[in-house]
Design a protein around this motif. Structure first.
Motif, mmCIF file in Angstrom:
data_model
loop_
_atom_site.group_PDB
_atom_site.id
_atom_site.type_symbol
_atom_site.label_atom_id
_atom_site.label_comp_id
_atom_site.label_asym_id
_atom_site.label_seq_id
_atom_site.Cartn_x
_atom_site.Cartn_y
_atom_site.Cartn_z
ATOM 1 N N PRO A 104 33.474 48.493 46.629
ATOM 2 C CA PRO A 104 32.322 49.134 47.271
ATOM 3 C C PRO A 104 32.762 50.072 48.393
ATOM 4 O O PRO A 104 33.494 49.667 49.303
ATOM 5 C CB PRO A 104 31.518 47.949 47.826
ATOM 6 C CG PRO A 104 31.922 46.791 46.977
ATOM 7 C CD PRO A 104 33.372 47.029 46.649
ATOM 8 N N ASP A 105 32.360 51.333 48.279
ATOM 9 C CA ASP A 105 32.705 52.359 49.276
ATOM 10 C C ASP A 105 34.213 52.504 49.460
ATOM 11 O O ASP A 105 34.658 53.029 50.486
ATOM 12 C CB ASP A 105 32.048 52.048 50.633
ATOM 13 C CG ASP A 105 30.529 51.990 50.547
ATOM 14 O OD1 ASP A 105 29.952 52.832 49.826
ATOM 15 O OD2 ASP A 105 29.930 51.109 51.170
ATOM 16 N N GLY A 106 34.988 52.026 48.500
ATOM 17 C CA GLY A 106 36.435 52.168 48.582
ATOM 18 C C GLY A 106 37.111 51.270 49.600
ATOM 19 O O GLY A 106 38.310 51.424 49.866
ATOM 20 N N ARG A 107 36.372 50.315 50.162
ATOM 21 C CA ARG A 107 36.946 49.427 51.187
ATOM 22 C C ARG A 107 37.771 48.328 50.524
ATOM 23 O O ARG A 107 37.241 47.550 49.728
ATOM 24 C CB ARG A 107 35.842 48.808 52.053
ATOM 25 C CG ARG A 107 35.133 49.812 52.953
ATOM 26 C CD ARG A 107 34.304 49.074 53.997
ATOM 27 N NE ARG A 107 33.282 48.244 53.378
ATOM 28 C CZ ARG A 107 32.053 48.656 53.080
ATOM 29 N NH1 ARG A 107 31.706 49.898 53.344
ATOM 30 N NH2 ARG A 107 31.178 47.826 52.532
ATOM 31 N N THR A 108 39.043 48.277 50.848
ATOM 32 C CA THR A 108 39.921 47.294 50.234
ATOM 33 C C THR A 108 39.636 45.890 50.769
ATOM 34 O O THR A 108 39.125 45.726 51.877
ATOM 35 C CB THR A 108 41.394 47.639 50.481
ATOM 36 O OG1 THR A 108 41.621 47.731 51.895
ATOM 37 C CG2 THR A 108 41.767 48.957 49.811
ATOM 38 N N ALA A 109 39.985 44.899 49.962
ATOM 39 C CA ALA A 109 39.812 43.487 50.345
ATOM 40 C C ALA A 109 41.034 42.725 49.847
ATOM 41 O O ALA A 109 40.933 41.921 48.921
ATOM 42 C CB ALA A 109 38.526 42.938 49.743
ATOM 43 N N PRO A 110 42.190 42.983 50.448
ATOM 44 C CA PRO A 110 43.443 42.472 49.882
ATOM 45 C C PRO A 110 43.527 40.957 49.763
ATOM 46 O O PRO A 110 44.177 40.452 48.841
ATOM 47 C CB PRO A 110 44.506 43.008 50.840
ATOM 48 C CG PRO A 110 43.782 43.319 52.111
ATOM 49 C CD PRO A 110 42.419 43.764 51.679
ATOM 50 N N LEU A 111 42.879 40.221 50.664
ATOM 51 C CA LEU A 111 42.995 38.767 50.648
ATOM 52 C C LEU A 111 41.929 38.079 49.796
ATOM 53 O O LEU A 111 42.130 36.946 49.347
ATOM 54 C CB LEU A 111 42.927 38.217 52.072
ATOM 55 C CG LEU A 111 44.027 38.684 53.031
ATOM 56 C CD1 LEU A 111 43.834 38.063 54.409
ATOM 57 C CD2 LEU A 111 45.406 38.354 52.476
ATOM 58 N N THR A 112 40.809 38.751 49.569
ATOM 59 C CA THR A 112 39.682 38.088 48.902
ATOM 60 C C THR A 112 39.265 38.722 47.574
ATOM 61 O O THR A 112 38.483 38.119 46.838
ATOM 62 C CB THR A 112 38.454 38.067 49.829
ATOM 63 O OG1 THR A 112 38.128 39.415 50.197
ATOM 64 C CG2 THR A 112 38.739 37.243 51.086
ATOM 65 N N ALA A 113 39.763 39.907 47.269
ATOM 66 C CA ALA A 113 39.404 40.545 45.995
ATOM 67 C C ALA A 113 39.919 39.699 44.835
ATOM 68 O O ALA A 113 40.988 39.087 44.913
ATOM 69 C CB ALA A 113 39.988 41.945 45.923
ATOM 70 N N GLY A 114 39.136 39.652 43.751
ATOM 71 C CA GLY A 114 39.509 38.798 42.630
ATOM 72 C C GLY A 114 39.330 39.461 41.278
ATOM 73 O O GLY A 114 38.857 40.594 41.172
ATOM 74 N N SER A 115 39.679 38.714 40.247
ATOM 75 C CA SER A 115 39.683 39.230 38.875
ATOM 76 C C SER A 115 38.642 38.540 37.995
ATOM 77 O O SER A 115 38.765 38.541 36.770
ATOM 78 C CB SER A 115 41.076 39.053 38.262
ATOM 79 O OG SER A 115 41.487 37.687 38.311
ATOM 80 N N TYR A 116 37.618 37.946 38.588
ATOM 81 C CA TYR A 116 36.625 37.172 37.833
ATOM 82 C C TYR A 116 35.984 38.016 36.728
ATOM 83 O O TYR A 116 35.789 37.544 35.599
ATOM 84 C CB TYR A 116 35.557 36.650 38.791
ATOM 85 C CG TYR A 116 34.660 35.570 38.211
ATOM 86 C CD1 TYR A 116 34.975 34.228 38.355
ATOM 87 C CD2 TYR A 116 33.485 35.897 37.529
ATOM 88 C CE1 TYR A 116 34.160 33.225 37.837
ATOM 89 C CE2 TYR A 116 32.660 34.907 37.004
ATOM 90 C CZ TYR A 116 33.004 33.581 37.161
ATOM 91 O OH TYR A 116 32.198 32.594 36.631
ATOM 92 N N GLY A 117 35.655 39.242 37.042
ATOM 93 C CA GLY A 117 34.991 40.107 36.062
ATOM 94 C C GLY A 117 35.829 40.362 34.825
ATOM 95 O O GLY A 117 35.287 40.594 33.736
#
Length: 381
Positions: A104-117
Motif C-alpha cells: 500500500p502506497d509503496g510503504r515497505t514492511a520488512p518485518l511483517t510482510a507475508g506471503s499468505y496470498g
C-alpha cells in the motif's frame, strides 16, 4: 541474392522492459517494426519471463486462461490478483499477491510482510483442478520464508503457548512447532514446480535476508531479526520433515518462499527461463525460424546469469537459429554480448534524441529497433 520474407519466420520473444513495456507490448512493437521494414514477413510474438514479474502475462499471451482471485496482499489487505490456467497446469506468479508493487502506497514492511496470498493462489489453482502448479518467484515484498504461504494452505505455525504466529519474518523467532494439518491431502497428486532465476540458500551471507532484505526496506537491525527468524524456521521445519533444505539452491528465492516450497510442498526447482520456455512452447515456435529477437530493460552482467534473454539465446542456439537483442540500455560490450550468443544488440537509449527517450518513448523506439534489425539481418545478402 537478398533474403525474402518467405524463407523463414521470425520469433520475437522479449521479457518485460521493467518500468516501461510489458513483455507482450515489447513483442508487439518490435514485431511491428520488423513487418514495416520487411512487409510479408511472418512474425510470431512469444513474450517470455524468467519466473519473476511478467510470468503471468507471458502465460496469458501463450494461450493460458486468466482466473481472477482476490487474495491477501503482503500486508494482509486484499488485492485483486490472478493466475493462469491451461488444462491441468496453473501458473502462479508470486508478485501478483506478495510483490513489492502490492505494498500500500509503496510503504515497505520488512518485518511483517507475508506471503499468505501466494498460498491462496495455489489453493485456487488446485481448486480449479490443477495437477501441476508452476510457482514463479521474484519481486517479493516479504522475508517470511514462505510461512504465510503455508498458513494459507492449512499449516499451523505455533509458538510455545500454542498460538498461531502472525504474519512476517520477525515472528518466526517465536516458532516452537508446526502442524501440517490438511496440507498432504490438499496437494495429493499435485506437482509443484518452482521457476526462479536465483540459487541463493535460505540463510547465511547469501541468504534471503542478507541479500534481498535491504531491497525490501530492511535496516541493519531488521536483517539480524529476519536472519534469526529464518534460522529458527529452518530448524523447526527440518525437525518436522526430517530433512534440512535451507542450503538448497533456490531456497532463498522470494524471501524464502523457495524454502517452504521445497521443504513442505515437495517442489522441484527449475531455472525460470528454461522452464518457462518449455511451458510456452518455444522449441516448437522456433522450429524453421530464420531469426529470434529477445530483450529486456537492460542488457548487462545480470543478463548472463539466468535472465530471460540469455536463456532465449541458449535455446535458439540449440535450434541453430541466430538471435538479436533489443534492450532499453546495453551495458555489455560487443565482445560480451557476442560471446553470449547474440549476433546484434540494439539499445533504445541510442535510438532517440537522448538516453531519457528509452523510458518516455520506449514503445516507439522498440519499433525503430525492429526496423533497424530487420533491415540489417533480414535484407542482407
Amino acid at each position: 541474392m537478398p533474403a525474402t520474407p518467405h524463407q523463414g519466420h521470425v520469433v520475437v520473444a522479449p521479457d518485460k522492459f521493467k518500468g516501461t513495456l510489458e513483455g507482450a507490448e515489447a513483442a508487439a512493437r518490435i514485431a511491428a517494426g520488423i513487418r514495416r521494414a520487411v512487409p510479408g514477413t511472418e512474425v510470431r510474438e512469444l513474450p517470455v519471463a524468467d519466473g519473476g514479474e511478467g510470468t503471468l502475462a507471458a502465460a496469458l499471451a501463450a494461450g493460458f486462461a486468466r482466473v481472477p482471485a482476490e487474495v491477501a496482499g503482503p500486508t494482509g489487505l486484499p488485492v485483486d490478483a490472478a493466475l493462469a490456467v491451461r488444462g491441468t497446469t496453473a501458473v502462479v506468479e508470486l508478485a501478483q499477491a506478495a510483490g513489492l508493487a502490492r505494498l500500500p502506497d509503496g510503504r515497505t514492511a520488512p518485518l511483517t510482510a507475508g506471503s499468505y496470498g501466494v498460498g491462496q493462489l495455489i489453493a485456487r489453482a488446485v481448486g480449479q483442478g490443477a495437477r501441476r502448479v508452476v510457482l514463479g518467484l521474484g519481486g517479493s515484498a516479504s522475508t517470511d520464508g514462505g510461512a504465510g504461504l503455508l498458513q494459507a494452505l492449512g499449516v499451523s505455525l505455533l509458538d510455545a503457548d500454542g498460538a498461531e504466529l502472525p504474519s512476517g519474518g520477525a515472528a518466526l523467532r517465536r516458532l516452537a512447532r508446526i502442524d501440517p494439518g490438511p496440507l498432504a491431502r490438499t496437494l495429493a497428486g499435485v506437482e509443484v514446480v518452482v521457476a526462479c532465476d536465483v540459487d541463493n540458500p535460505l540463510t547465511g551471507p547469501r541468504g534471503a535476508a542478507a541479500v534481498y532484505g535491504p531491497q525490501k526496506g530492511a535496516s541493519r537491525e531488521d536483517l539480524v531479526v529476519l536472519e534469526d527468524g529464518l534460522t529458527r524456521f529452518a530448524e523447526v521445519v527440518g525437525a518436522a520433515v526430517g530433512r534440512d533444505v535451507r542450503d538448497a539452491p533456490g531456497a532463498g528465492a522470494a524471501g524464502g518462499v523457495g524454502f517452504a516450497a521445497l521443504a513442505l510442498l515437495g517442489a522441484t526447482v527449475r531455472p525460470g527461463i528454461e522452464f518457462l520456455l518449455d511451458l510456452l512452447g518455444f522449441d516448437e515456435a522456433v522450429r524453421g525460424a530464420r531469426l529470434v529477437v529477445t530483450g529486456e530493460g537492460c542488457l548487462d552482467a545480470q543478463t548472463l546469469h539466468g535472465k530471460a534473454p540469455a536463456g532465449v539465446a541458449a535455446a535458439a542456439a540449440r535450434a541453430g537459429v541466430p538471435v538479436a537483442a533489443v534492450a532499453g540500455r546495453v551495458e555489455l560490450s560487443e565482445r560480451e554480448w557476442r560471446a553470449a550468443g547474440f549476433v546484434a544488440a540494439y539499445a533504445l537509449s541510442e535510438l532517440g534524441d537522448g538516453p531519457a527517450d528509452s523510458l518516455t518513448r520506449a514503445g516507439e523506439l522498440a519499433e525503430v529497433a525492429g526496423e533497424r534489425l530487420a533491415a540489417a539481418l533480414l535484407l542482407r545478402a
